[in-house]
Write a protein that holds these residues in place. Structure first.
Motif, PDB file in Angstrom:
ATOM      1  N   ARG A   1     -16.395  44.563 -21.286  1.00 13.45           N
ATOM      2  CA  ARG A   1     -16.430  44.330 -19.788  1.00 13.45           C
ATOM      3  C   ARG A   1     -17.249  42.915 -19.522  1.00 13.45           C
ATOM      4  O   ARG A   1     -17.165  42.402 -18.231  1.00 13.45           O
ATOM      5  CB  ARG A   1     -17.595  45.388 -19.160  1.00 13.45           C
ATOM      6  N   SER A   2     -18.022  42.396 -20.272  1.00 17.87           N
ATOM      7  CA  SER A   2     -18.915  41.318 -19.777  1.00 17.87           C
ATOM      8  C   SER A   2     -18.935  40.180 -21.076  1.00 17.87           C
ATOM      9  O   SER A   2     -18.554  40.470 -22.245  1.00 17.87           O
ATOM     10  CB  SER A   2     -20.050  41.463 -19.367  1.00 17.87           C
ATOM     11  N   VAL A   3     -19.180  38.889 -20.545  1.00 20.50           N
ATOM     12  CA  VAL A   3     -19.551  37.776 -21.321  1.00 20.50           C
ATOM     13  C   VAL A   3     -20.939  37.458 -21.063  1.00 20.50           C
ATOM     14  O   VAL A   3     -21.299  37.018 -19.936  1.00 20.50           O
ATOM     15  CB  VAL A   3     -18.720  36.751 -21.310  1.00 20.50           C
ATOM     16  N   ARG A   4     -22.077  37.690 -21.858  1.00 23.21           N
ATOM     17  CA  ARG A   4     -23.335  37.285 -21.646  1.00 23.21           C
ATOM     18  C   ARG A   4     -23.684  35.995 -22.643  1.00 23.21           C
ATOM     19  O   ARG A   4     -23.704  35.997 -23.865  1.00 23.21           O
ATOM     20  CB  ARG A   4     -24.308  38.492 -22.269  1.00 23.21           C
ATOM     21  N   MET A   5     -23.986  34.776 -21.957  1.00 19.55           N
ATOM     22  CA  MET A   5     -24.084  33.571 -22.659  1.00 19.55           C
ATOM     23  C   MET A   5     -25.585  33.344 -22.379  1.00 19.55           C
ATOM     24  O   MET A   5     -26.374  33.673 -21.397  1.00 19.55           O
ATOM     25  CB  MET A   5     -23.291  32.436 -21.837  1.00 19.55           C
ATOM     26  N   MET A   6     -26.338  32.805 -23.523  1.00 18.51           N
ATOM     27  CA  MET A   6     -27.654  32.273 -23.429  1.00 18.51           C
ATOM     28  C   MET A   6     -27.624  30.870 -24.321  1.00 18.51           C
ATOM     29  O   MET A   6     -26.972  30.918 -25.349  1.00 18.51           O
ATOM     30  CB  MET A   6     -28.630  33.187 -24.012  1.00 18.51           C
ATOM     31  N   THR A   7     -28.452  29.994 -23.830  1.00 16.55           N
ATOM     32  CA  THR A   7     -28.840  28.924 -24.512  1.00 16.55           C
ATOM     33  C   THR A   7     -29.600  29.548 -25.710  1.00 16.55           C
ATOM     34  O   THR A   7     -30.317  30.300 -25.575  1.00 16.55           O
ATOM     35  CB  THR A   7     -29.422  27.805 -23.734  1.00 16.55           C
ATOM     36  N   THR A   8     -29.505  28.632 -26.943  1.00 20.57           N
ATOM     37  CA  THR A   8     -30.382  29.228 -28.051  1.00 20.57           C
ATOM     38  C   THR A   8     -31.950  29.188 -27.790  1.00 20.57           C
ATOM     39  O   THR A   8     -32.618  29.824 -28.456  1.00 20.57           O
ATOM     40  CB  THR A   8     -29.992  28.645 -29.281  1.00 20.57           C
ATOM     41  N   ASP A   9     -32.225  28.286 -26.935  1.00 18.87           N
ATOM     42  CA  ASP A   9     -33.593  27.910 -26.775  1.00 18.87           C
ATOM     43  C   ASP A   9     -34.120  29.035 -25.760  1.00 18.87           C
ATOM     44  O   ASP A   9     -35.264  29.073 -25.123  1.00 18.87           O
ATOM     45  CB  ASP A   9     -33.997  26.530 -26.425  1.00 18.87           C
ATOM     46  N   GLY A  10     -33.100  29.819 -25.127  1.00 17.78           N
ATOM     47  CA  GLY A  10     -33.575  30.713 -23.873  1.00 17.78           C
ATOM     48  C   GLY A  10     -33.760  29.967 -22.498  1.00 17.78           C
ATOM     49  O   GLY A  10     -34.049  30.870 -21.518  1.00 17.78           O
ATOM     50  N   SER A  11     -33.456  28.970 -22.391  1.00 15.31           N
ATOM     51  CA  SER A  11     -33.551  28.268 -21.164  1.00 15.31           C
ATOM     52  C   SER A  11     -32.637  28.468 -20.238  1.00 15.31           C
ATOM     53  O   SER A  11     -32.906  28.263 -18.829  1.00 15.31           O
ATOM     54  CB  SER A  11     -33.627  26.748 -21.305  1.00 15.31           C
ATOM     55  N   ALA A  12     -31.481  29.091 -20.448  1.00 16.97           N
ATOM     56  CA  ALA A  12     -30.363  29.540 -19.261  1.00 16.97           C
ATOM     57  C   ALA A  12     -29.617  30.760 -19.908  1.00 16.97           C
ATOM     58  O   ALA A  12     -29.663  30.778 -21.145  1.00 16.97           O
ATOM     59  CB  ALA A  12     -29.295  28.366 -19.188  1.00 16.97           C
ATOM     60  N   TYR A  13     -29.566  31.560 -18.820  1.00 14.03           N
ATOM     61  CA  TYR A  13     -28.670  32.951 -19.260  1.00 14.03           C
ATOM     62  C   TYR A  13     -27.700  33.284 -18.307  1.00 14.03           C
ATOM     63  O   TYR A  13     -27.926  33.122 -16.856  1.00 14.03           O
ATOM     64  CB  TYR A  13     -29.888  34.096 -19.311  1.00 14.03           C
ATOM     65  N   SER A  14     -26.644  33.563 -18.523  1.00  9.22           N
ATOM     66  CA  SER A  14     -25.392  33.811 -17.460  1.00  9.22           C
ATOM     67  C   SER A  14     -25.023  35.382 -18.117  1.00  9.22           C
ATOM     68  O   SER A  14     -24.594  35.326 -19.270  1.00  9.22           O
ATOM     69  CB  SER A  14     -24.217  33.181 -17.393  1.00  9.22           C
ATOM     70  N   ASP A  15     -24.617  36.358 -17.385  1.00  4.52           N
ATOM     71  CA  ASP A  15     -24.194  37.359 -17.558  1.00  4.52           C
ATOM     72  C   ASP A  15     -22.926  37.615 -16.727  1.00  4.52           C
ATOM     73  O   ASP A  15     -23.081  37.824 -15.384  1.00  4.52           O
ATOM     74  CB  ASP A  15     -24.864  38.819 -17.314  1.00  4.52           C
ATOM     75  N   LEU A  16     -21.469  37.514 -16.969  1.00  6.71           N
ATOM     76  CA  LEU A  16     -20.379  37.462 -16.299  1.00  6.71           C
ATOM     77  C   LEU A  16     -19.563  38.890 -16.501  1.00  6.71           C
ATOM     78  O   LEU A  16     -19.204  39.135 -17.712  1.00  6.71           O
ATOM     79  CB  LEU A  16     -19.470  36.255 -16.899  1.00  6.71           C
TER      80      LEU A  16
END
Length: 158
Positions: A88-103
């Motif tokens: 249902r989704s693609v959850r992306m995050m920078t490895t340092d945790g500074s950005a997150y997107s849940d598509l």
């Protein structure tokens, strides 16, 4: 499926070409301008011909320069990204945790597959590139493509 990649300016360039129609036409305009300038040179119009060729080169190179500049200025652009893909989704995050997107995949405006990436279109001009190098195998790429086709239909034409 788990993905991981280090973003590069070419990922953004693919996304821009896939979502902004004018960006796809820039090379053609530069080539046409170069051809007309060459004709001027052949006809003996040296100054306008050289000026036209210089302008054609600038027009051809400007998009790449703009993408690289924007990429360098973005605070999270060059940071490594991990992603979790499910049905249902693609959850992306920078490895340092500074950005997150849940598509949510079903909510995307569309998708385009380029030579090096999947461009997930989020709306007019908005996108998330997922490069092919993020996948562990060709089978994972095929599974991701099949998931997008099942949820969103065939790829958009770019």
């Amino acid at each position: 499926m788990r993905l991981r990649w280090d973003p590069v300016p070419a990922d953004w360039a693919d996304g821009i070409r896939a979502t902004v129609p004018f960006a796809r036409r820039v090379p053609w305009f530069a080539a046409a301008f170069g051809v007309f300038s060459t004709v001027l040179l052949v006809l003996g119009q040296i100054s306008p011909g050289i000026f036209g060729l210089v302008c054609a080169a600038i027009i051809a190179g400007l998009p790449a320069v703009a993408v690289r500049r924007a990429f360098r200025r973005d605070p999270v652009a060059g940071r490594a990204v991990t992603a979790e893909v499910d049905g249902r989704s693609v959850r992306m995050m920078t490895t340092d945790g500074s950005a997150y997107s849940d598509l949510e995949l079903a909510g995307l405006a569309g998708w385009v597959e380029t030579e090096r990436a999947f461009v997930l279109r989020t709306g007019p001009g908005g996108f998330h590139p997922v490069p092919g190098r993020a996948f562990d195998s060709a089978e994972d790429i095929d599974r991701f493509r099949d998931l997008l086709e099942r949820l969103l239909g065939p790829a958009d034409r770019s």
